[in-house]
Design a protein around this motif. Structure first.
Motif, PDB file in Angstrom:
ATOM      1  N   UNK A  97       0.834  -1.211   0.000  1.00 18.20           N
ATOM      2  CA  UNK A  97       0.000   0.000   0.000  1.00 18.20           C
ATOM      3  C   UNK A  97       0.868   1.261   0.000  1.00 18.20           C
ATOM      4  N   UNK A  98       2.028   1.185  -0.665  1.00 13.27           N
ATOM      5  CA  UNK A  98       2.969   2.311  -0.792  1.00 13.27           C
ATOM      6  C   UNK A  98       3.528   2.756   0.550  1.00 13.27           C
ATOM      7  N   UNK A  99       3.563   1.860   1.549  1.00 14.71           N
ATOM      8  CA  UNK A  99       4.117   2.195   2.857  1.00 14.71           C
ATOM      9  C   UNK A  99       5.495   1.589   3.080  1.00 14.71           C
ATOM     10  N   UNK A 100       5.995   0.782   2.136  1.00 15.40           N
ATOM     11  CA  UNK A 100       7.326   0.182   2.238  1.00 15.40           C
ATOM     12  C   UNK A 100       8.096   0.527   0.973  1.00 15.40           C
ATOM     13  N   UNK A 101       9.252   1.148   1.145  1.00 19.12           N
ATOM     14  CA  UNK A 101      10.118   1.486   0.018  1.00 19.12           C
ATOM     15  C   UNK A 101      11.262   0.484  -0.029  1.00 19.12           C
ATOM     16  N   UNK A 102      11.417  -0.192  -1.177  1.00 18.31           N
ATOM     17  CA  UNK A 102      12.466  -1.183  -1.375  1.00 18.31           C
ATOM     18  C   UNK A 102      13.580  -0.529  -2.180  1.00 18.31           C
ATOM     19  N   UNK A 103      14.802  -0.614  -1.678  1.00 18.31           N
ATOM     20  CA  UNK A 103      15.942   0.047  -2.290  1.00 18.31           C
ATOM     21  C   UNK A 103      17.031  -0.972  -2.600  1.00 18.31           C
ATOM     22  N   UNK A 104      17.537  -0.951  -3.828  1.00 14.75           N
ATOM     23  CA  UNK A 104      18.692  -1.751  -4.199  1.00 14.75           C
ATOM     24  C   UNK A 104      19.955  -0.914  -4.110  1.00 14.75           C
ATOM     25  N   UNK A 105      21.068  -1.537  -3.741  1.00 15.45           N
ATOM     26  CA  UNK A 105      22.302  -0.803  -3.491  1.00 15.45           C
ATOM     27  C   UNK A 105      23.426  -1.288  -4.416  1.00 15.45           C
ATOM     28  N   UNK A 106      24.497  -0.514  -4.414  1.00 13.44           N
ATOM     29  CA  UNK A 106      25.668  -0.871  -5.214  1.00 13.44           C
ATOM     30  C   UNK A 106      26.401  -2.077  -4.651  1.00 13.44           C
ATOM     31  N   UNK A 107      26.167  -2.401  -3.387  1.00  9.67           N
ATOM     32  CA  UNK A 107      26.835  -3.536  -2.752  1.00  9.67           C
ATOM     33  C   UNK A 107      26.069  -4.844  -2.922  1.00  9.67           C
ATOM     34  N   UNK A 108      24.953  -4.829  -3.630  1.00 11.93           N
ATOM     35  CA  UNK A 108      24.189  -6.049  -3.867  1.00 11.93           C
ATOM     36  C   UNK A 108      23.191  -6.387  -2.782  1.00 11.93           C
ATOM     37  N   UNK A 109      22.784  -5.418  -1.984  1.00 13.89           N
ATOM     38  CA  UNK A 109      21.810  -5.654  -0.913  1.00 13.89           C
ATOM     39  C   UNK A 109      20.468  -5.026  -1.263  1.00 13.89           C
ATOM     40  N   UNK A 110      19.472  -5.370  -0.449  1.00 14.90           N
ATOM     41  CA  UNK A 110      18.168  -4.731  -0.486  1.00 14.90           C
ATOM     42  C   UNK A 110      17.901  -4.112   0.875  1.00 14.90           C
TER      43      UNK A 110
END
Length: 516
Positions: A97-110
């Motif tokens: 419901x647009x309340x969690x932002x998922x971010x990918x990183x340069x180190x290969x993590x989420x």
């Protein structure tokens, strides 16, 4: 009247911006139809590809070459916050419901950031290189992350957000897709809500795979004529649209060139390859389809946004009178406005204020929800023609009904007791693998040598058990024989005693008769 708008964000400008564009303008919201006009501008941003996420209330934009995300308020039209992270951000996606932002990183993590509570979850370094793209499936049960290391990882979203998975436990993907031989450029997921949904991935090795992310099986393989840069999938899952470095796009019809062998590569015909009339627009960096999937918009390195006619199969026109000040790295059409009675498809919650990440503030080694964990959201009205819903009535009551609490507890318990299958069973049938239990509790698929070692150990244990059982049977038989012999001796002793007693009684009777 129905209104359709699109949002576009630019990266670092390649040349000085034209005088017709506002200073420092970087994120634009335009009306696409019925009239083409500029609606909103947000300044001071430079977003790489796939680094823009938009909700009903906010815009999240990761900055190029920085470990920073800018948060903009759509209602106020300004920048609300600057959120720093420990690693540089390479892609964004919204979920729950647009309340969690998922971010990918340069180190290969989420990174999973609950924007309503400030809780942040970090996964293990599963990818060897930077994460290029993250998408969430329509059921919001799975996250797919594509990386420069040529793999796609499938994650359980409820499992990552569960408090039982936090702390020292390792958060790992539940499946890896790795047929590509080069970095993955873009990733898309079908719009289906069932276990037959699919994913599409395009790689720098000029291949495009259509595959089942429940089982990891390849459904179709396309050989692309150029180096792909971005993907788009129409609303009915009928066709895939691929953008190329030369500024062209191509349509891949999923219902044509079908073959019984899923691994057989398909070369799309040249007639499906559409090229622009102007070769100076530069490479295609982003694409999006209209609500009816009849118009394809593409953002280019020169700042131009082109329109393609899907029905005619070719270039239509340029949307903007003047190019944007930088490369159009992110482009997306927003939900249509103006539908009557569209409340059932809208979100039930709205984020009024973004809570910045609080690193480690909600760690719970016991697996329980911490006492300081709070969420701040605005609950939207869900009143229908039949009146307020049961949840809305419960909010105004002195306490929640016991039946509603029991139903919620039973649902959580059902999730915890979800099916756990090994790799072979998952390939044979599309088993549901979004269990909230930790991955270490699930059986792992062993190699042939490990299976042989385990079988030998099991055979040796069975032999020891058989020997022990035979020894016990021998002891029981010996004990039984001893008891039988003892019983026979006892019977013989009793019989002899009775015979002696009867003999003495007969002698006494005969002597008494003689005396008489």
């Amino acid at each position: 009247m129905l209104t359709e708008q699109f949002i576009a964000s630019t990266g670092v400008p390649l040349k000085p911006p034209p005088t017709s564009v506002a200073k420092d303008a970087a994120i634009f919201i335009h009306e696409f139809q019925p009239l083409q006009a500029q609606k909103s501008i947000f300044k001071k941003s430079a977003t790489p590809p796939h680094c823009l996420a938009i909700s009903d209330s906010h815009i999240f934009a990761a900055q190029a070459g920085k470990a920073v995300v800018h948060v903009y308020s759509r209602s106020q039209g300004n920048q609300e916050a600057t959120v720093p992270f420990t690693e540089r951000i390479t892609c964004l996606a919204l979920a729950c419901e647009d309340t969690v932002l998922i971010l990918g990183t340069t180190e290969g993590r989420l990174f999973l950031w609950e924007t309503s509570s400030g809780r942040q979850v970090s996964t293990s370094q599963s990818h060897l290189q930077a994460v290029n793209r993250v998408v969430v499936d329509p059921t919001e049960n799975f996250i797919l992350s594509a990386s420069e290391d040529s793999t796609v990882q499938v994650w359980s979203l409820p499992g990552l957000l569960s408090f039982t998975s936090s702390g020292a436990q390792v958060l790992s993907p539940i499946r890896t897709f790795s047929p590509h031989r080069a970095g993955i450029c873009d990733l898309a997921v079908g719009h289906g809500n069932g276990c037959t949904n699919f994913a599409v991935s395009a790689s720098k090795d000029n291949t495009c795979f259509v595959w089942d992310y429940y089982s990891g099986n390849v459904l179709k393989t396309y050989l692309l004529p150029e180096l792909p840069t971005c993907l788009a999938l129409d609303a009915a899952d009928r066709a895939i649209y691929v953008g190329y470095e030369d500024g062209s796009v191509q349509q891949l019809d999923l219902y044509k060139s079908s073959s019984a062998d899923a691994s057989a590569p398909i070369q799309p015909p040249p007639s499906t390859h559409w090229k622009s009339h102007d070769s100076s627009v530069g490479k295609t960096l982003s694409m999006s389809l209209s609500f009816d999937s009849c118009t394809l918009l593409s953002g280019h390195e020169s700042g131009n946004i082109l329109s393609w006619d899907v029905a005619k199969g070719g270039y239509a026109t340029s949307i903007l009178q003047h190019p944007l000040p930088g490369p159009v790295n992110c482009l997306g059409l927003l939900p249509v406005l103006g539908f009557v009675g569209s409340s059932e498809v809208e979100s039930k919650v709205r984020l009024s204020t973004v809570v910045k990440p609080k690193f480690g503030a909600f760690d719970s080694a016991s697996g329980l929800v911490p006492g300081n964990y709070t969420q701040t959201v605005q609950l939207l009205s869900d009143t229908s023609d039949e009146g307020p819903s049961a949840f809305q009535l419960a909010l105004t009551a002195p306490s929640f009904p016991a039946a509603m609490l029991n139903e919620g507890l039973q649902e959580l318990q059902a999730f915890r007791k979800g099916p756990q299958t090994n790799g072979a069973a998952a390939n044979e049938e599309a088993a549901d693998f979004m269990a909230l239990d930790d991955e270490s509790d699930q059986p792992k698929q062993l190699s042939l040598e490990e299976q042989n070692t385990a079988l030998k150990a099991e055979l040796e244990a069975l032999r020891r058990l058989q020997a022990a059982s035979l020894d016990k049977v021998d002891r029981l038989n010996a004990e039984r024989r001893t008891l039988l012999e003892r019983d026979q001796k006892h019977r013989r002793g009793v019989s002899m005693a009775l015979d002696g007693r009867f003999s003495s009684l007969g002698a006494d009777d005969s002597s008494s008769s003689d005396d008489g």
